[in-house]
Structures are given as C-alpha cells and as structure tokens.
Write an enzyme that holds these catalytic residues in place. Sequence first.
Site, PDB file in Angstrom:
ATOM      1  N   CYS A   1      -1.604  17.993  34.366  1.00 37.38           N
ATOM      2  CA  CYS A   1      -1.116  19.180  35.079  1.00 37.38           C
ATOM      3  C   CYS A   1      -0.475  20.125  34.063  1.00 37.38           C
ATOM      4  CB  CYS A   1      -0.148  18.809  36.205  1.00 37.38           C
ATOM      5  SG  CYS A   1       1.242  17.784  35.707  1.00 37.38           S
TER       6      CYS A   1
ATOM      7  N   GLY B   1      -0.577   9.908  45.307  1.00 40.34           N
ATOM      8  CA  GLY B   1      -1.420  10.802  46.089  1.00 40.34           C
ATOM      9  C   GLY B   1      -2.884  10.723  45.705  1.00 40.34           C
TER      10      GLY B   1
ATOM     11  N   ASP C   1      -4.680  10.185  34.773  1.00 44.86           N
ATOM     12  CA  ASP C   1      -3.905  11.406  35.007  1.00 44.86           C
ATOM     13  C   ASP C   1      -2.679  11.274  34.108  1.00 44.86           C
ATOM     14  OD1 ASP C   1      -3.216  13.860  36.252  1.00 44.86           O
ATOM     15  OD2 ASP C   1      -1.800  12.792  37.525  1.00 44.86           O
TER      16      ASP C   1
END
Length: 428
Positions: free
Chosen positions: A369, A254, A316
């Site tokens: 996250c 994404g 990430d």
Amino acid sequence: MATAARRHAFRILLALEQAGPTLPDLLAHDEVESLPGRDRAFLHELLLGTLRHRGALDHALAPLVHRPVEQIDPEPLAALRLGAYQLLHMRVPARAAVAESVDLARASAPRSAGFVNAVLRRLSREGPPTPPDEKTDPLAWLTTTGSLPRWLAERWLARLGPEVAVARARAFLERPPLVLRLNPRVPDARSRAEAAGVELRPLVVPGAWEAGGAALAPLAADGTLYVQDQGSQLVAHFAASRGSVLDACAAPGGKSTLIADLGGARSSIVAAEVSLPRLRSMAKLVRRWGSPNVTVVAADALRPPFRRGFDAVLLDAPCSGLGTLGRNPDIRWHLTSADVLRQARRQRELLLSVSGLVKPGGLLVYSVCSTEREEGEDVVESFLAANRSFKTFPLPVWATPFANGPFARTVPERDRGDGFFVAPLRRA
C-alpha cells in the site's frame, strides 16, 4: 475543562510524537470506543483533520508566533493545531475553539495558556495568510496547503511533475471514501444494509461498493459487511485461487477472508501473521465472517515454517504506507526517504523467502500500500531478473483501468481511496 473528545484528540496527538502505538491502535482504545457516537465522530474529524492539514495549519500559525513553529513545545503546539483546525475547517464557534484549546494547554503546560490564547485569538480575527500559488510555486503549495513534509514534496515533484504531485496531495487531504464488501454467507446482506440506510454504489473491482448514508459499525460487527478499500480488494482478487493459498503477512485478515470467499469450497487459505496481537484480532475476524476454509497460523514470512508448496502465495508486504495518507495521515510526519529504502530492502528479502513456497505453475502475488516505485516496481523487477522461473501474465479485463505496465496500481487522484501496487506472477 475541555470536552472528552478534545482531550482524547490532544492526548493522541502527543502520543503520536513518541515511538509507540499506531494511530489505529490509539483510536481503538476502550476510552475512545466508549464515547457517545456524536463525540467519537467529532474526535475523528478533529484529530484526522488536524493531521491531514498540519502543514497548512502551521503555515497559518507561523506569522503569529515569534519563533519557528517546530520549536514550540509539544503541548502548546498540539493545542494550537487543534484550535486552528477548528477555527479554519470546522463549524465550531470561535469562542469555543479558543477556550477549549486554552483549557487543554492549561491542563498540561499551565504557563503556555496565555500564549495559546493570544495566538488563536489573533488567528480568529485575522484569518490565515494567502496560500502559495500551486502553479507558480508548487513546492511551497505542497509543503503548506498540500501538507506534505519537504522531502516527500520534492520527491513527488521530481517524479510526477507539478500537476500530478498537486493532484495527489489534494486527494490525500480528503477523507477517503468508505468502501465495503458484503458477506456471501448472509443472503440478504445487501437488503440489510439498504434497510439500515446505507447507500451502495458499485465500483470497478467486482463486489466492491462505495457506501454512504448510515453508520456501518453495527453491520460490520454482526458480519454482514466488511469495510475494505478498493485497492485492498483488488489485491485479493489477483491472489484468489482454487487449491491451497498462503497469505504470508495476513493481518488484519481482510484479504484472506475475501480470497476464501472467491475461492469457495475448493480453496483452503492459510492466513499467516508474525504479530500475536494482530493474529488474535485476525482470528476474531475469521470467526465473525464465518470463513470455514481459513486457518490462522503464527508464522514469520522471513522464516516460513511450511514444508509443502501452495497453489498461490500472496505477499502483502509491510511497507511505508505512503499510499494510505488519507486514512493514516500521521504517517507523512514520521517517515523519511531512508525509511522507504529500508522497507524496500526488507520487501526484497520477504519476496525471495516466500517465492520458494509456490508450486510449479502456481501464483505469486506481491503487493504494497505504497505509491513509491522503490517498494513496488523496483522490488518486483529485481526479483524477476534474478528468478527466471517467474513471469508476469495478462491482467483480467475488468482490471485494465488499473493497469500499470504488466502490473496494477490504484492511484488516489484517479481512483480515490488508497494507493496500492500489485504484481501477479506465475511460476513456470
């Protein structure tokens, strides 16, 4: 025999007690995906709700059994939790909730069926006990109604204080909002979505929309839209750059496809991933989204194979996932504080590894996250102390609502959705 949706929820609950496939993997199984839409929605509500409220369900069951709840065998305990959730949180007739749960127990552990029947019938008659008061006993509230494991409740109380800790736990009990972005190569994407009954509300991150109304699956399948949390989109905006961009741990893809959309024809994105199954899924997304400037590559960020530098590198990093408890409620029941520290050590190694791939003057963006400082600020601050050529720089004006010192955070109790940490850095 219990309904198919309940059988799948029961099977997945038991599978999550073992090391193996993740909750998203189990929900993506062909047998689950082939359920009729209404049954699949029931399964998701039952399973995710049971996991989100497990602490409160166990608190409700505890007075009705003669041993600690955690000492009940896995099969009857799973049946009890599913039955309790239906009785206390769903519009399911009590008779059906009890009978179907007893059927689940009878099929897997026949001798436990009477026990499950007796406990759930009592719960149906007597209701749950009074919950602890969040103000006078916040720890008890967090570990029961707030549905947190004790180690995490104690950590949040010590770091956040009672008010914020309770607010965060309460936010993670809610179903997270559906957030999406539209495909810029589909000129009428918004009108298609609205014609299908999707209600769109713009969020703070440019191009992020909260969605309500109709189901999104058909529009996602044809590449009209992509479901992606606002925090995840925030990260991609920070990493977007003209020139060459490396997304070093790119799956599910994404962020890579959004970086490609934002960079346009003047950017080329290398989406790297070490897991081959995840790499294949990401390649399908890139094709479906129609991103001609994304190249999918099998690569390990700890041993990157690239011989040239990049204008921007996004890491990430793999993390505890404690910022996604609303979306992945099972995580809380399998992690310990030691896992957070283990992830932080790995993140430091990964950040050092990919930092050498940034060209002079280029961007290095680190994100996780996770809500925990060890995986966010501590990782970046130790990296900056040891690598003087990298500096922070001001956030764009539109991102100031997420400012956390020189970094940015999405906060579940304020922003809804996932909790992300992101640190944009520039190499001198």
